[in-house]
Design a protein around this motif. Structure first.
Motif, PDB file in Angstrom:
ATOM      1  N   LEU A   1      -3.105  -7.940 -61.842  1.00 51.68           N
ATOM      2  CA  LEU A   1      -2.984  -6.912 -61.348  1.00 51.68           C
ATOM      3  C   LEU A   1      -2.610  -7.014 -59.747  1.00 51.68           C
ATOM      4  N   SER A   2      -1.766  -6.059 -59.238  1.00 53.16           N
ATOM      5  CA  SER A   2      -1.580  -5.950 -57.870  1.00 53.16           C
ATOM      6  C   SER A   2      -2.666  -5.303 -57.287  1.00 53.16           C
ATOM      7  N   LEU A   3      -2.730  -5.414 -55.802  1.00 52.32           N
ATOM      8  CA  LEU A   3      -3.771  -4.734 -54.913  1.00 52.32           C
ATOM      9  C   LEU A   3      -3.679  -3.340 -55.177  1.00 52.32           C
ATOM     10  N   GLN A   4      -2.657  -2.725 -55.306  1.00 53.63           N
ATOM     11  CA  GLN A   4      -2.556  -1.333 -55.361  1.00 53.63           C
ATOM     12  C   GLN A   4      -3.046  -0.763 -56.822  1.00 53.63           C
ATOM     13  N   THR A   5      -2.821  -1.552 -57.540  1.00 54.35           N
ATOM     14  CA  THR A   5      -3.384  -1.187 -59.104  1.00 54.35           C
ATOM     15  C   THR A   5      -4.821  -1.420 -59.284  1.00 54.35           C
ATOM     16  N   VAL A   6      -5.358  -2.287 -58.577  1.00 58.86           N
ATOM     17  CA  VAL A   6      -6.766  -2.602 -58.736  1.00 58.86           C
ATOM     18  C   VAL A   6      -7.358  -1.606 -57.658  1.00 58.86           C
ATOM     19  N   ALA A   7      -6.728  -1.189 -56.610  1.00 53.86           N
ATOM     20  CA  ALA A   7      -7.272  -0.152 -55.765  1.00 53.86           C
ATOM     21  C   ALA A   7      -7.342   1.407 -56.377  1.00 53.86           C
ATOM     22  N   ARG A   8      -6.225   1.561 -56.990  1.00 57.10           N
ATOM     23  CA  ARG A   8      -6.170   2.858 -57.980  1.00 57.10           C
ATOM     24  C   ARG A   8      -7.128   2.943 -59.168  1.00 57.10           C
ATOM     25  N   ARG A   9      -7.225   1.780 -59.886  1.00 57.67           N
ATOM     26  CA  ARG A   9      -8.285   1.806 -61.026  1.00 57.67           C
ATOM     27  C   ARG A   9      -9.568   1.795 -60.441  1.00 57.67           C
ATOM     28  N   SER A  10      -9.786   1.051 -59.247  1.00 49.03           N
ATOM     29  CA  SER A  10     -11.445   1.142 -58.978  1.00 49.03           C
ATOM     30  C   SER A  10     -11.665   2.140 -58.142  1.00 49.03           C
ATOM     31  N   GLY A  11     -11.025   2.799 -57.465  1.00 48.27           N
ATOM     32  CA  GLY A  11     -11.205   3.830 -56.501  1.00 48.27           C
ATOM     33  C   GLY A  11     -11.836   3.454 -55.137  1.00 48.27           C
TER      34      GLY A  11
ATOM     35  N   ARG B   1     -11.482  -7.008 -47.428  1.00 49.34           N
ATOM     36  CA  ARG B   1     -12.593  -7.540 -47.077  1.00 49.34           C
ATOM     37  C   ARG B   1     -13.396  -8.308 -47.858  1.00 49.34           C
ATOM     38  N   PHE B   2     -13.549  -7.383 -49.159  1.00 52.03           N
ATOM     39  CA  PHE B   2     -14.420  -8.139 -50.304  1.00 52.03           C
ATOM     40  C   PHE B   2     -13.757  -9.437 -50.695  1.00 52.03           C
ATOM     41  N   VAL B   3     -12.316  -9.549 -50.806  1.00 49.51           N
ATOM     42  CA  VAL B   3     -11.991 -11.010 -51.085  1.00 49.51           C
ATOM     43  C   VAL B   3     -12.026 -11.792 -49.632  1.00 49.51           C
ATOM     44  N   ALA B   4     -11.934 -11.431 -48.567  1.00 47.17           N
ATOM     45  CA  ALA B   4     -12.500 -12.679 -47.470  1.00 47.17           C
ATOM     46  C   ALA B   4     -13.750 -12.950 -47.434  1.00 47.17           C
ATOM     47  N   LEU B   5     -14.565 -11.908 -47.939  1.00 48.76           N
ATOM     48  CA  LEU B   5     -16.056 -12.418 -48.095  1.00 48.76           C
ATOM     49  C   LEU B   5     -16.461 -13.214 -49.201  1.00 48.76           C
ATOM     50  N   GLY B   6     -15.516 -13.393 -50.110  1.00 51.37           N
ATOM     51  CA  GLY B   6     -15.778 -13.915 -51.352  1.00 51.37           C
ATOM     52  C   GLY B   6     -16.644 -13.231 -52.364  1.00 51.37           C
ATOM     53  N   LEU B   7     -16.751 -11.788 -52.313  1.00 59.02           N
ATOM     54  CA  LEU B   7     -17.315 -11.143 -53.131  1.00 59.02           C
ATOM     55  C   LEU B   7     -16.515 -10.850 -54.321  1.00 59.02           C
ATOM     56  N   VAL B   8     -15.117 -10.939 -54.255  1.00 59.82           N
ATOM     57  CA  VAL B   8     -14.075 -10.693 -55.635  1.00 59.82           C
ATOM     58  C   VAL B   8     -13.133 -11.625 -55.153  1.00 59.82           C
ATOM     59  N   GLU B   9     -12.623 -12.434 -56.668  1.00 58.45           N
ATOM     60  CA  GLU B   9     -11.626 -13.319 -56.439  1.00 58.45           C
ATOM     61  C   GLU B   9     -10.376 -12.659 -56.788  1.00 58.45           C
ATOM     62  N   ALA B  10      -9.494 -13.315 -55.787  1.00 58.93           N
ATOM     63  CA  ALA B  10      -8.056 -12.940 -55.860  1.00 58.93           C
ATOM     64  C   ALA B  10      -6.921 -14.341 -55.521  1.00 58.93           C
ATOM     65  N   GLU B  11      -5.955 -14.284 -56.117  1.00 59.01           N
ATOM     66  CA  GLU B  11      -4.920 -15.198 -55.774  1.00 59.01           C
ATOM     67  C   GLU B  11      -3.746 -14.490 -55.082  1.00 59.01           C
TER      68      GLU B  11
ATOM     69  N   VAL C   1      -3.242 -10.872 -55.755  1.00 58.05           N
ATOM     70  CA  VAL C   1      -3.099 -10.347 -57.162  1.00 58.05           C
ATOM     71  C   VAL C   1      -4.529 -10.828 -57.968  1.00 58.05           C
ATOM     72  N   PHE C   2      -5.003 -10.033 -58.967  1.00 58.13           N
ATOM     73  CA  PHE C   2      -6.407  -9.964 -59.433  1.00 58.13           C
ATOM     74  C   PHE C   2      -6.145 -10.174 -60.844  1.00 58.13           C
ATOM     75  N   GLU C   3      -7.212 -10.785 -61.361  1.00 62.81           N
ATOM     76  CA  GLU C   3      -7.561 -10.768 -62.819  1.00 62.81           C
ATOM     77  C   GLU C   3      -7.960  -9.299 -63.589  1.00 62.81           C
ATOM     78  N   PRO C   4      -7.666  -9.143 -64.544  1.00 63.42           N
ATOM     79  CA  PRO C   4      -7.672  -7.731 -65.210  1.00 63.42           C
ATOM     80  C   PRO C   4      -9.244  -7.179 -65.047  1.00 63.42           C
ATOM     81  N   THR C   5     -10.111  -8.156 -64.918  1.00 65.69           N
ATOM     82  CA  THR C   5     -11.622  -7.893 -64.511  1.00 65.69           C
ATOM     83  C   THR C   5     -11.886  -7.535 -63.112  1.00 65.69           C
ATOM     84  N   ALA C   6     -10.951  -7.658 -62.130  1.00 65.23           N
ATOM     85  CA  ALA C   6     -11.384  -7.067 -60.813  1.00 65.23           C
ATOM     86  C   ALA C   6     -11.770  -5.949 -60.558  1.00 65.23           C
TER      87      ALA C   6
END
Length: 124
Positions: free
Chosen positions: A32-42, A50-60, A68-73
């Motif tokens: 999933l793209s950053l925009q898709t994850v942002a839209r789905r999660s609100g 910031r969450f990715v930089a802090l290691g709270l959420v994983e991304a590639e 880009v994120f896994e569907p579980t993001a």
């Protein structure tokens, strides 16, 4: 400079029982793209970064350098938001709580794999 929490989280995944982490994908699941994850999660894309930089959420990173994120993001982001609002934790504390919850899940899975039952109900 890498985040030590991310390394610990990654190491804990490597020590998980094989039966608990084996998945066979019949159909490849697209990232999933950053925009898709942002839209789905609100959650705003800058906060996700910031969450990715802090290691709270994983991304590639994809070929163009975008996140880009896994569907579980979106579920992972919701978990971070619940900890932030429900327990009034700062982001460093949230990282620690997530690591502890992951470790508890691994230990419970190991107990289930050995056939040992705990007298107390599971935490998660």
């Amino acid at each position: 400079m890498s985040d030590p929490r991310a390394g610990a989280r990654q190491a804990s995944r490597l020590t998980a029982p094989a039966s608990a982490s084996v998945r066979y994908a019949i159909v490849p699941v697209p990232k999933l793209s950053l925009q898709t994850v942002a839209r789905r999660s609100g959650v705003h894309p800058d906060l996700i970064r910031r969450f990715v930089a802090l290691g709270l959420v994983e991304a590639e990173r994809d070929a163009s350098g975008g996140l880009v994120f896994e569907p579980t993001a979106p579920a992972a982001l919701a978990r971070v938001q619940r900890l932030r609002t429900g327990l009034c934790l700062n982001y460093a504390s949230i990282g620690l709580v997530l690591d502890l919850l992951d470790r508890i899940s691994l230990l419970e899975a190991a107990l289930r794999g050995r056939g040992t039952r705990s007298e107390t109900p599971p935490w998660t």
